[in-house]
Design a protein around this motif. Sequence first.
Motif, PDB file in Angstrom:
ATOM      1  N   ASN D 155       4.675  51.395  39.054  1.00  0.00           N
ATOM      2  CA  ASN D 155       4.174  49.924  39.206  1.00  0.00           C
ATOM      3  C   ASN D 155       2.655  49.715  39.109  1.00  0.00           C
ATOM      4  O   ASN D 155       2.185  49.116  38.612  1.00  0.00           O
ATOM      5  CB  ASN D 155       4.909  49.348  40.423  1.00  0.00           C
ATOM      6  N   ASN D 156       2.122  50.879  39.872  1.00  0.00           N
ATOM      7  CA  ASN D 156       0.822  50.719  40.007  1.00  0.00           C
ATOM      8  C   ASN D 156      -0.122  51.897  39.681  1.00  0.00           C
ATOM      9  O   ASN D 156      -0.184  52.919  40.469  1.00  0.00           O
ATOM     10  CB  ASN D 156       0.290  50.352  41.511  1.00  0.00           C
ATOM     11  N   GLN D 160      -1.544  55.689  41.646  1.00  0.00           N
ATOM     12  CA  GLN D 160      -0.788  57.040  41.407  1.00  0.00           C
ATOM     13  C   GLN D 160      -1.542  58.009  41.043  1.00  0.00           C
ATOM     14  O   GLN D 160      -1.631  59.271  41.601  1.00  0.00           O
ATOM     15  CB  GLN D 160       0.413  56.962  40.474  1.00  0.00           C
TER      16      GLN D 160
ATOM     17  N   ARG E  91      -2.197  51.459  52.659  1.00  0.00           N
ATOM     18  CA  ARG E  91      -1.700  52.390  51.681  1.00  0.00           C
ATOM     19  C   ARG E  91      -2.206  53.847  52.082  1.00  0.00           C
ATOM     20  O   ARG E  91      -1.969  54.846  51.779  1.00  0.00           O
ATOM     21  CB  ARG E  91      -2.373  51.910  50.359  1.00  0.00           C
ATOM     22  N   THR E 281       4.575  43.217  49.184  1.00  0.00           N
ATOM     23  CA  THR E 281       4.144  44.269  48.273  1.00  0.00           C
ATOM     24  C   THR E 281       3.870  45.684  48.995  1.00  0.00           C
ATOM     25  O   THR E 281       4.158  46.807  48.461  1.00  0.00           O
ATOM     26  CB  THR E 281       2.610  44.017  47.653  1.00  0.00           C
ATOM     27  N   ILE E 282       3.266  45.626  50.293  1.00  0.00           N
ATOM     28  CA  ILE E 282       3.110  46.871  50.952  1.00  0.00           C
ATOM     29  C   ILE E 282       4.241  47.362  51.289  1.00  0.00           C
ATOM     30  O   ILE E 282       4.600  48.557  51.205  1.00  0.00           O
ATOM     31  CB  ILE E 282       2.214  46.504  52.096  1.00  0.00           C
ATOM     32  N   TYR E 284       7.121  47.466  49.929  1.00  0.00           N
ATOM     33  CA  TYR E 284       7.661  47.923  48.750  1.00  0.00           C
ATOM     34  C   TYR E 284       6.863  49.194  48.131  1.00  0.00           C
ATOM     35  O   TYR E 284       7.571  50.350  48.034  1.00  0.00           O
ATOM     36  CB  TYR E 284       7.362  47.187  47.465  1.00  0.00           C
ATOM     37  N   ASP E 285       5.787  49.372  48.353  1.00  0.00           N
ATOM     38  CA  ASP E 285       4.648  50.128  48.140  1.00  0.00           C
ATOM     39  C   ASP E 285       5.131  51.556  49.032  1.00  0.00           C
ATOM     40  O   ASP E 285       5.250  52.668  48.389  1.00  0.00           O
ATOM     41  CB  ASP E 285       3.170  50.154  48.224  1.00  0.00           C
ATOM     42  N   GLU E 288       8.600  53.009  48.075  1.00  0.00           N
ATOM     43  CA  GLU E 288       8.268  53.743  46.984  1.00  0.00           C
ATOM     44  C   GLU E 288       7.659  55.198  47.491  1.00  0.00           C
ATOM     45  O   GLU E 288       8.151  56.118  46.847  1.00  0.00           O
ATOM     46  CB  GLU E 288       7.779  53.108  45.817  1.00  0.00           C
ATOM     47  N   PHE E 289       6.783  55.190  48.187  1.00  0.00           N
ATOM     48  CA  PHE E 289       6.131  56.439  48.499  1.00  0.00           C
ATOM     49  C   PHE E 289       6.966  57.369  49.487  1.00  0.00           C
ATOM     50  O   PHE E 289       7.284  58.490  48.944  1.00  0.00           O
ATOM     51  CB  PHE E 289       4.669  55.902  49.424  1.00  0.00           C
TER      52      PHE E 289
END
Lengths: 299, 299, 299, 299, 299
Positions: D155-156, D160, E91, E281-282, E284-285, E288-289
């Motif tokens: 996504n970003n 990454q 993040r 968004t955060i 989700y990020d 994902e992480f």
Amino acid sequence: MKTKTKNWFILAFQIKGSVIPVIYQRVIGFGVFSFIISVLYYFNLPVSQPIFASIIPSIVLGLLLVFRTNTAYERFWEGRRLWGNLGNDARNLAWQIGAMMNDIEPEDRAKRIAVLRLVAAFLVACKLYLRSEPVNRELEQLMSRSQYLQLKTINNPPLQITFWIADYLQQQYQRGNAVLHYSHVVFLQTTVKSMMESLGHCERILRTPLPLAYSIHLKQLLLIYCLLLPFQLVKDLGWGTGIFVGLISFTLLGIEEIGLEIENPFGYDPNDLPLDTICDTIKYDIEEFISFTTRFQLK
Amino acid sequence: MKTKTKNWFILAFQIKGSVIPVIYQRVIGFGVFSFIISVLYYFNLPVSQPIFASIIPSIVLGLLLVFRTNTAYERFWEGRRLWGNLGNDARNLAWQIGAMMNDIEPEDRAKRIAVLRLVAAFLVACKLYLRSEPVNRELEQLMSRSQYLQLKTINNPPLQITFWIADYLQQQYQRGNAVLHYSHVVFLQTTVKSMMESLGHCERILRTPLPLAYSIHLKQLLLIYCLLLPFQLVKDLGWGTGIFVGLISFTLLGIEEIGLEIENPFGYDPNDLPLDTICDTIKYDIEEFISFTTRFQLK
Amino acid sequence: MKTKTKNWFILAFQIKGSVIPVIYQRVIGFGVFSFIISVLYYFNLPVSQPIFASIIPSIVLGLLLVFRTNTAYERFWEGRRLWGNLGNDARNLAWQIGAMMNDIEPEDRAKRIAVLRLVAAFLVACKLYLRSEPVNRELEQLMSRSQYLQLKTINNPPLQITFWIADYLQQQYQRGNAVLHYSHVVFLQTTVKSMMESLGHCERILRTPLPLAYSIHLKQLLLIYCLLLPFQLVKDLGWGTGIFVGLISFTLLGIEEIGLEIENPFGYDPNDLPLDTICDTIKYDIEEFISFTTRFQLK
Amino acid sequence: MKTKTKNWFILAFQIKGSVIPVIYQRVIGFGVFSFIISVLYYFNLPVSQPIFASIIPSIVLGLLLVFRTNTAYERFWEGRRLWGNLGNDARNLAWQIGAMMNDIEPEDRAKRIAVLRLVAAFLVACKLYLRSEPVNRELEQLMSRSQYLQLKTINNPPLQITFWIADYLQQQYQRGNAVLHYSHVVFLQTTVKSMMESLGHCERILRTPLPLAYSIHLKQLLLIYCLLLPFQLVKDLGWGTGIFVGLISFTLLGIEEIGLEIENPFGYDPNDLPLDTICDTIKYDIEEFISFTTRFQLK
Amino acid sequence: MKTKTKNWFILAFQIKGSVIPVIYQRVIGFGVFSFIISVLYYFNLPVSQPIFASIIPSIVLGLLLVFRTNTAYERFWEGRRLWGNLGNDARNLAWQIGAMMNDIEPEDRAKRIAVLRLVAAFLVACKLYLRSEPVNRELEQLMSRSQYLQLKTINNPPLQITFWIADYLQQQYQRGNAVLHYSHVVFLQTTVKSMMESLGHCERILRTPLPLAYSIHLKQLLLIYCLLLPFQLVKDLGWGTGIFVGLISFTLLGIEEIGLEIENPFGYDPNDLPLDTICDTIKYDIEEFISFTTRFQLK
């Protein structure tokens, strides 16, 4: 929606918090002066001088007033930011002292709690110092008797409190890594340094008003502008001149006065910063933090 | 309240601190010029030209004056902030030297006190340097005879003092962790670095006035504007033209002159920063700190 | 006082440093155009159109000009601040290299002096780079022959010089704590990093003018405004129209032109930053520092 | 000088980069509407209403336009500053990776060069991300095949890439002080963190336009203002009304449109930031740096 | 191009997101008042007073409105910047926790994932706190049952979450260098500190509106201005006075209302910050992480 509109009108007529109580005398003064001009006009004296309108261009006066407003608001907002920083730093320091130091001997815990209260005392001392008030009972409750007596004799109490906190940290640090690891001490001292600096910046705002020449020049322009107004308007407004010149002077003097009032935001004016509330919140947070760490035995 | 209103009027007529002493000649000049136009008008010469009002739009002149005012005030305020930083750093450094270093040999204490005085000397040297004055007795009292003599021969005395302080720190640090732990030395040197930088930024404000082209252009616009004024007003104001053009030129020249005065805020003008007071406060604080650490034997 | 007033008038008529030499052609152009309108008016053509005054509100034009002025001045002042930082960092780095590093082998001193000169060379190289000039004799004197030859082939000379300084620091650091303690190396490299960054920010100011659309739109408005002026004024000013439109266009074009001139403050214009003086001061300071450390044998 | 004046006029008529291509339709629209008003006026309908001039004070409209212009320019300039930071950080990181890390095993050099290319890839990925474009060949050349394929699914992508760089640093650091000293790793990670943050701030500028209510309110005021204009002017300008209202609407709509255009400065508009050039410069610098360290065998 | 112009007109008539729903009542109120004045005028009462135009100079009102607009927008933009920082820090912290810490015991991984979710929970808790909402299901999903129950009883939930994160870091650090090297812990704690500070600054924006005196004074000026308008215009506009005064009051009240609306940007107004989107968004990020580090077994 309806409430919003209603509130709008209620607020427009609110007197508490507005500048009306401060400036109404000057406004009445200009009104009375204008009324006298109306009387003179009635007796056919040559007081009608519409050309006076061009003496002080309203754009110049307007821009100066906005300059005054901007600089005053910037001080107000910087003061608020500094107190935000003080609050942040106090909370941070409390947490850091709570989490990064280990108790070894039995009396360590008591000492630690005493220092946490000193952090709250620092904010209270700042408040009193910026208001030029002596140390009081509010401070007394947050420190030992001997500290309180010493503080009474000292010129800059909040500075002294940061010295105590910093000395405590330094002493703990010198007892070795088991108590406070050397990689943490700079982190802690940086927070103390930041508190000292916020205090210094508050003092700067307090002691440096707008350069005197601007205050005087602006007052002179306002005076000339308002005194010339009735001569311009008397022909058209007749007996109403007094009321209308009053309205105009209210508009302009109000803007100047608000600037004056918020320029030093540390006092007791209704438009000043809520320093008492901020101090109470931090005192409450720190007491909560003390009881929390005692209850849960975090360490 | 009453006092406030009274004060307001007293301040409006105050001459000391206002720009009147500086600009009255120019104001009289424009007044006399306008009076001559009145005389010519009396003898029916075609000097009445109301259309001249549109030559220089007052909005453009007003905005330029405000630009001038803003930039000057920003320098003034940045200068004040830098001196606030200098004061903060001096207090911080004094405290750090007091708390983070340990005396081992007997003469260490004397050396430490000498360095604390050098911190105060730095501020005094900055003040003198920014005013282009030679080193004087005020400085002499804060350092050894040999240092004073050396300082007399040097181009940039405050910079030299920071070198001395930093060298002292470096030497203590090289004696080992028992004297000054290596995790602290960067903390201390950072404060010294910050003092050097504040000095550099003060120099920047001192040596870089508003770009010359703006000063000239603004003066030209003011000159044209004020010289055209009597031609616009003479028809309506007659013999009063001189007085009123004087008032208008006073308004505008005053704003320009204040900008000029506070642009370099390090001098002796009544509107400049109170550098003497700041230096005295820091000197007092450091002497108090010295006597305090001696009395209580903190270490 | 008298001198001040005299100076005021002298400055108002100064041509060097003002924008007159740059804009006089455009001003004359608009004047001549207006004179032609006067001629047409004399022959009774319908060129008098007072209503044209409302086409471009002078407030909109004035605010755009002030926007232009503000952004240009901010770049000028940011450029000055960056060069202040460069000077501060150069002095700091020189002092840090002088105080924090120890000579072990005999040639260490010579290497150290060479690096101190590179610090001065960095500022000179920045100056040349920002002026798009090739490396020259001024640089040659501050470095070895081989370095100079290498620099001639390189795209970004100042960046290369920071690489040399940083590599020197890194090499010294890798020789062990006796030469440069590891707690100091980050302190030193941070200063080098800050110099690289100031250079990067100067490049940003140099390469990013005001967005083109603003420049064009402002020029279009100025053009329309000045071309419409004679139609508004010809009725009242008659044969004087040319002179007065010239004056007005001088006012407005002057403000635009100063903005253009100081937007890139690194050139040779009289209103640009005194980069040569700054470089010379730093070169002088560093040479004094070198001779000082050699004489007193600080280490 | 002559060239300068000539350029001035050429620029004033330049269409590429100006807002004319975007707003000409609206301008013609207001012109045609005004022409219709002229026709109605010709047939003696009561469309002449000079009093309409006071409906929307031009000062209010002007100040709102300037507010719009200022906020848009601040975003533009902040975007430029962030990309300046990205460039600075990329160069710094490249140098730091080059100078502070030591190769021990043979494949270390290859890995190091791969990471240096990732630094360049980060900037390219930022550019694509801010323009909502997918990863492309430009990125493919700067990384391994497997990385490229992975990036396609993510996504970003720029985030990454910073993870890869930071993981590489962390891995090298965990191999021990001989490869990367622990005092350096924070220095390096700080630079990576700063790159992540600049990306986050660019996203903020991209995703948060001026609050919608301002955009709508400004458009409404412009619409009302321009639609009322012909009623004010038709009496004096007659058949020319269309042309002049067109001119005025061009003035005002142009200012609004430029604000809109530079508010998001990361696109392909002629007034946007030259992101491609910045990326190419950094790619070139890093390749030069790679070949330089390989040639001279710095380590 | 065509679409752009079409969009322009569509946006100008959009009601959702504009201030029309909030201010239409006041606008109608002023319109009705003006209509009554028209009626009185029709019956020949002396309500036509064009001189009223000079009571409140529109320049002063305009500048005050712009001051209001600027300060409100600055808060909005500072709020956005703070949330940008919160996102960046979240993040960063997630990545740092992922990369800089090593799992030794089996349950370490689970703890680590729990803390990563707490980072997301912090942002959600901030959002709820700034909107004065109680903890809810969204938070419950991101933490353990016991934490959730504890949070319910606490005054400042987001602050408590940072304490948990910081305590976790401190505990890992005290397990020794194999888990978290001491040079990293300050790096990590600094990020946590920065999150606490952003929260504190958001609170500052929330709790400190524009000084009350300005709000009141501005409302008073608007009220006087709008009430005097029909007296000025009734002579020229007759029965249309109501509509036109409505238009003017719409213009001015709209600007004031937008300022009021965006001054506190953390609510649910259409013009407020999209806090829900940022939090999602955060979240989700971070998920994902988590899945990424689990899949690839980075450590």
